[in-house]
Design a protein around this motif. Structure first.
Motif, PDB file in Angstrom:
ATOM      1  N   VAL A  39       0.867  -1.173   0.000  1.00 17.36           N
ATOM      2  CA  VAL A  39       0.000   0.000   0.000  1.00 17.36           C
ATOM      3  C   VAL A  39       0.902   1.221   0.000  1.00 17.36           C
ATOM      4  N   THR A  40       0.785   2.050  -1.024  1.00 22.06           N
ATOM      5  CA  THR A  40       1.678   3.206  -1.146  1.00 22.06           C
ATOM      6  C   THR A  40       1.301   4.291  -0.140  1.00 22.06           C
ATOM      7  N   ASP A  41       2.197   5.244   0.050  1.00 18.11           N
ATOM      8  CA  ASP A  41       1.950   6.360   0.967  1.00 18.11           C
ATOM      9  C   ASP A  41       0.754   7.194   0.524  1.00 18.11           C
ATOM     10  N   ASP A  42       0.420   7.125  -0.763  1.00 15.65           N
ATOM     11  CA  ASP A  42      -0.722   7.877  -1.288  1.00 15.65           C
ATOM     12  C   ASP A  42      -2.020   7.076  -1.258  1.00 15.65           C
ATOM     13  N   GLY A  43      -1.963   5.834  -0.752  1.00 14.97           N
ATOM     14  CA  GLY A  43      -3.174   5.032  -0.625  1.00 14.97           C
ATOM     15  C   GLY A  43      -3.538   4.204  -1.837  1.00 14.97           C
ATOM     16  N   PHE A  44      -2.594   4.020  -2.741  1.00 17.96           N
ATOM     17  CA  PHE A  44      -2.823   3.150  -3.895  1.00 17.96           C
ATOM     18  C   PHE A  44      -2.285   1.748  -3.604  1.00 17.96           C
ATOM     19  N   LEU A  45      -2.840   0.745  -4.281  1.00 13.85           N
ATOM     20  CA  LEU A  45      -2.448  -0.642  -4.049  1.00 13.85           C
ATOM     21  C   LEU A  45      -1.573  -1.156  -5.173  1.00 13.85           C
ATOM     22  N   LYS A  46      -0.501  -1.843  -4.794  1.00 12.72           N
ATOM     23  CA  LYS A  46       0.322  -2.585  -5.743  1.00 12.72           C
ATOM     24  C   LYS A  46       0.058  -4.065  -5.504  1.00 12.72           C
ATOM     25  N   VAL A  47       0.021  -4.843  -6.582  1.00 11.85           N
ATOM     26  CA  VAL A  47      -0.434  -6.223  -6.458  1.00 11.85           C
ATOM     27  C   VAL A  47       0.527  -7.210  -7.119  1.00 11.85           C
ATOM     28  N   ASP A  48       0.390  -8.462  -6.707  1.00  9.69           N
ATOM     29  CA  ASP A  48       1.115  -9.576  -7.315  1.00  9.69           C
ATOM     30  C   ASP A  48       0.089 -10.466  -8.006  1.00  9.69           C
ATOM     31  N   ALA A  49       0.401 -10.907  -9.213  1.00  9.95           N
ATOM     32  CA  ALA A  49      -0.564 -11.689  -9.992  1.00  9.95           C
ATOM     33  C   ALA A  49      -0.712 -13.100  -9.442  1.00  9.95           C
ATOM     34  N   LEU A  50      -1.941 -13.593  -9.443  1.00 11.11           N
ATOM     35  CA  LEU A  50      -2.247 -14.992  -9.142  1.00 11.11           C
ATOM     36  C   LEU A  50      -2.805 -15.595 -10.421  1.00 11.11           C
ATOM     37  N   GLY A  51      -1.928 -16.170 -11.234  1.00  9.21           N
ATOM     38  CA  GLY A  51      -2.336 -16.698 -12.529  1.00  9.21           C
ATOM     39  C   GLY A  51      -1.828 -15.826 -13.651  1.00  9.21           C
ATOM     40  N   GLY A  52      -2.066 -16.261 -14.879  1.00 11.57           N
ATOM     41  CA  GLY A  52      -1.481 -15.623 -16.047  1.00 11.57           C
ATOM     42  C   GLY A  52      -2.337 -14.511 -16.631  1.00 11.57           C
ATOM     43  N   TRP A  53      -1.879 -13.274 -16.452  1.00 12.18           N
ATOM     44  CA  TRP A  53      -2.602 -12.118 -16.975  1.00 12.18           C
ATOM     45  C   TRP A  53      -1.906 -11.549 -18.206  1.00 12.18           C
ATOM     46  N   ASP A  54      -2.693 -11.093 -19.140  1.00 15.36           N
ATOM     47  CA  ASP A  54      -2.206 -10.252 -20.222  1.00 15.36           C
ATOM     48  C   ASP A  54      -2.457  -8.817 -19.764  1.00 15.36           C
ATOM     49  N   ALA A  55      -1.389  -8.103 -19.434  1.00 18.17           N
ATOM     50  CA  ALA A  55      -1.531  -6.775 -18.831  1.00 18.17           C
ATOM     51  C   ALA A  55      -2.300  -5.803 -19.715  1.00 18.17           C
ATOM     52  N   ARG A  56      -2.366  -6.064 -21.011  1.00 20.94           N
ATOM     53  CA  ARG A  56      -3.064  -5.152 -21.916  1.00 20.94           C
ATOM     54  C   ARG A  56      -4.550  -5.045 -21.599  1.00 20.94           C
TER      55      ARG A  56
END
Length: 350
Positions: A77-94
């Motif tokens: 959780v960033t200082d600005d309140g945004f979330l960073k995540v780790d993928a569970l399974g295969g995502w196409d980021a597009r």
């Protein structure tokens, strides 16, 4: 005939949230359906659910479909309140840009969005940068101190999407593999007095390496295993016919191979024979890559004869996965007819 099945149950299953290792909500619904359809229900320590229909003979068949969907886990959780995540399974980021998500916290579910920078402010270099899952940022529309209080590292994130009818098709999130899980549950409800004992297995953690099925294959140890999963239907504009794999509306797909398994030729032949004898629309699947629970059962506890039935699906691993109602029905019909005809008398040794 496009919706000759329990659409409400299918919608419940697909709209439920359940990433790998955290399939609880789906598992609860599966157990409820099994209670009225099978002779015994049990859950193992990984979370696989097994509904067993006792047969009159000694032969045992396992059927598998996985409960998990691809998603994310909060890693920061960033200082600005945004979330960073780790993928569970295969995502196409597009496909992730500007999507709505659900963040599952101890205090309840929160709606969020995956942020997207307006194109007006991007430099030429930034416009050419490829999307990456590690760059995903989730905005909860809350002040940072409130986010810090509610969200914790390890909380789960799934895509937010409803499941609807679209013409002759069904579209929504998590058809991979809830549409096949649904077909398996419907077969369990329709199968009557089989000679073989059938273990209907709702598996976990398929999207991160077929883990649930691999463990379950040892515990159940069937004489024959058949797995159900979606397969690619790239029957859309601009895709060469040899790359389409399957086509919507042309029936259930009998898998010949994918990136993880070459199905037993005799099991495949039997599936095709049953389909032809029963007049069930079907097609053949040759999938260049990817893997399913079929491979895990083949290798667990010694070599096993395996077969696989697939539901053709467009736009896999997005929130608009799309399957044809007639293909869903033909999958239920083929699985049920095949199980009803299994009596231990078919020799699948090569």
């Amino acid at each position: 005939m496009a919706f000759d099945f329990d659409f409400d149950l299918l919608r419940e299953l697909t709209e439920a949230s359940g990433v790998p290792g955290y399939e609880d909500r789906v598992r609860d619904r599966v157990r409820t359906v099994f209670e009225g359809a099978v002779d015994e229900v049990r859950t193992d320590s990984m979370g696989n659910v097994i509904g067993t229909v006792e047969g009159s003979g000694d032969y045992e068949v396992a059927v598998a479909a996985h409960m998990d969907e691809i998603g994310f886990m909060v890693k920061h959780v960033t200082d600005d309140g945004f979330l960073k995540v780790d993928a569970l399974g295969g995502w196409d980021a597009r496909v992730l840009r500007a999507q709505r998500v659900r963040v599952h916290t101890q205090q309840g579910d929160l709606t969020g969005v995956i942020g997207s920078v307006p194109p007006h402010t991007l430099s030429e270099e930034e416009r050419e940068t490829e999307d990456a899952v590690e760059d995903v940022v989730i905005d909860l529309g809350r002040e940072a101190d409130e986010v810090e209080e509610i969200v914790a590292v390890g909380d789960l994130v799934t895509m937010e999407q409803s499941t609807v009818k679209m013409g002759d098709t069904v579209t929504g999130k998590a058809l991979d593999d809830r549409v096949c899980l649904f077909a398996m549950l419907e077969s369990a409800r329709e199968l009557e007095d089989p000679e073989a004992t059938v273990h209907f297995c709702a598996t976990v953690q398929e999207e991160v390496g077929l883990r649930g099925a691999q463990a379950l294959g040892v515990d159940v140890d069937p004489d024959l295993a058949v797995a159900l999963d979606v397969t690619i239907a790239s029957d859309t504009a601009g895709v060469a016919e040899d790359k389409q794999v399957t086509r919507l509306g042309e029936g259930t797909a009998v898998k010949l191979k994918d990136g993880s398994v070459i199905t037993n030729p005799k099991v495949t032949r039997r599936l095709r024979d049953v389909a032809e004898a029963e007049g069930i629309e079907h097609q053949l699947e040759v999938l260049p890559s990817g893997g399913t629970d079929t491979a895990a059962f083949q290798k667990a506890n010694g070599a096993k004869p395996v077969g696989a039935i697939s539901i053709p699906t467009r736009y896999l691993h997005t929130v608009t996965e799309t399957a044809h109602g007639d293909d869903i029905r033909s999958t239920i019909d083929l699985l049920t007819a095949f199980l009803a005809s299994e009596d231990g008398g078919h020799d699948y040794s090569l």
